[in-house]
Design an enzyme around this catalytic site. Structure first.
Site, mmCIF file in Angstrom:
data_model
loop_
_atom_site.group_PDB
_atom_site.id
_atom_site.type_symbol
_atom_site.label_atom_id
_atom_site.label_comp_id
_atom_site.label_asym_id
_atom_site.label_seq_id
_atom_site.Cartn_x
_atom_site.Cartn_y
_atom_site.Cartn_z
ATOM 1 N N ASN A 126 35.573 -7.763 8.196
ATOM 2 C CA ASN A 126 36.985 -7.338 8.126
ATOM 3 C C ASN A 126 37.253 -6.604 6.823
ATOM 4 O O ASN A 126 37.939 -5.584 6.814
ATOM 5 C CB ASN A 126 37.926 -8.542 8.246
ATOM 6 C CG ASN A 126 38.165 -8.934 9.690
ATOM 7 O OD1 ASN A 126 38.881 -8.259 10.411
ATOM 8 N ND2 ASN A 126 37.537 -10.021 10.113
ATOM 9 N N HIS B 274 43.695 -14.992 11.319
ATOM 10 C CA HIS B 274 43.116 -16.193 11.920
ATOM 11 C C HIS B 274 42.580 -15.831 13.306
ATOM 12 O O HIS B 274 43.276 -15.161 14.072
ATOM 13 C CB HIS B 274 44.172 -17.299 12.018
ATOM 14 C CG HIS B 274 43.584 -18.591 12.481
ATOM 15 N ND1 HIS B 274 42.851 -19.415 11.648
ATOM 16 C CD2 HIS B 274 43.574 -19.180 13.703
ATOM 17 C CE1 HIS B 274 42.428 -20.463 12.345
ATOM 18 N NE2 HIS B 274 42.847 -20.347 13.587
HETATM 19 C C1 GAR Z 1 37.113 -13.777 10.841
HETATM 20 O O1 GAR Z 1 36.926 -13.976 12.210
HETATM 21 C C2 GAR Z 1 38.398 -14.424 10.377
HETATM 22 O O2 GAR Z 1 39.419 -14.408 11.332
HETATM 23 C C3 GAR Z 1 37.939 -15.837 10.148
HETATM 24 O O3 GAR Z 1 36.678 -15.688 9.512
HETATM 25 C C4 GAR Z 1 36.037 -14.515 10.034
HETATM 26 C C5 GAR Z 1 35.512 -13.711 8.888
HETATM 27 O O4 GAR Z 1 34.657 -12.707 9.366
HETATM 28 N N1 GAR Z 1 38.873 -16.565 9.358
HETATM 29 C C6 GAR Z 1 39.147 -17.851 9.557
HETATM 30 O O5 GAR Z 1 38.596 -18.530 10.396
HETATM 31 C C7 GAR Z 1 40.212 -18.422 8.616
HETATM 32 N N2 GAR Z 1 40.725 -19.652 9.138
HETATM 33 P P1 GAR Z 1 34.193 -11.503 8.436
HETATM 34 O O6 GAR Z 1 33.637 -12.122 7.147
HETATM 35 O O7 GAR Z 1 33.131 -10.811 9.207
HETATM 36 O O8 GAR Z 1 35.385 -10.644 8.166
#
Ligand code: GAR
Length: 195
Positions: free
Chosen positions: A14, A104
């Site tokens: 992200n 989230h």
């Molecule tokens: C994402 O899916 C985000 O929504 C989640 O962690 C992932 C990070 O992915 N966040 C949570 O679960 C917060 N409660 P990334 O490092 O590839 O962006």
């Protein structure tokens, strides 16, 4: 110029999407990457994009307000949490009220709260045989996943979807929407006269 700090604990896909979205934007810049893990993928990403980064020390983060002094140097106007797993301390929530968002990987208020992150969320959605999942982007308050909801998007699930399929569908939604919602919230802040 508005300057954003991205907080992340993991891979940073992200964060990468957000960095790419704002590249070449004269009004909004990603100025800092913050992580609680020096080995997180997002730190490598900071190197790749030549962005300053900060690795948090738990003691400092929760028992001092030093980070506010570091932020004042840039100065950081807005914070985007992108897979950041530590609870945000009260002083930081208050300093960035309305100017800190989180993403989230589920449709809050379902599947949120402490321990509900990453694959744990998708596993719980799968076990409950949900027909839809999705994403929630919300303002950050003192509690995990409880701030005012700014945006949600859904994806349909089938009975064949495994937790990793759900994860993939949800991550696609995150990449499609997060940067734009950040941009919208930043412009709302400007209209409201926030710093
Ligand atoms: C994402 O899916 C985000 O929504 C989640 O962690 C992932 C990070 O992915 N966040 C949570 O679960 C917060 N409660 P990334 O490092 O590839 O962006």
């Amino acid at each position: 110029m508005k300057r954003i700090a991205i907080f992340a604990s993991g891979t940073g896909s992200n964060a990468q999407q957000i960095i790419e979205h704002f590249q070449g934007n004269d009004n909004i810049r990603i100025s800092l990457i913050v992580s609680n893990r020096s080995k997180a993928g997002v730190i490598q990403l900071a190197h790749t994009h030549n962005l300053p980064h900060l690795v948090l020390n738990r003691e400092d983060f929760y028992h001092t307000e030093n980070i506010l002094k570091e932020f004042a140097v840039y100065p950081i106007d807005f914070i985007a949490l992108a897979g950041f797993l530590w609870l945000i301390p009260d002083y930081l929530v208050q300093a960035y009220a309305g100017r800190m968002v989180n993403i989230h990987p589920a449709l809050l208020p379902a599947y949120g709260g402490k321990g509900m992150y990453g694959k744990h969320v998708h596993q719980a959605v799968w076990e409950a045989k949900e027909k839809v999942s999705g994403i929630t982007i919300h303002l950050v308050n003192e509690h995990f996943d409880e701030g005012q909801i700014l945006f949600q998007a859904e994806c349909a699930l089938t009975s064949e979807d495994l937790p990793e399929d759900i994860a993939r569908k949800v991550l696609q939604l995150e990449h499609r929407h997060y940067a734009k919602v950040i941009e919208d919230q930043l412009s709302r802040c400007s209209k409201l006269g926030y710093q």
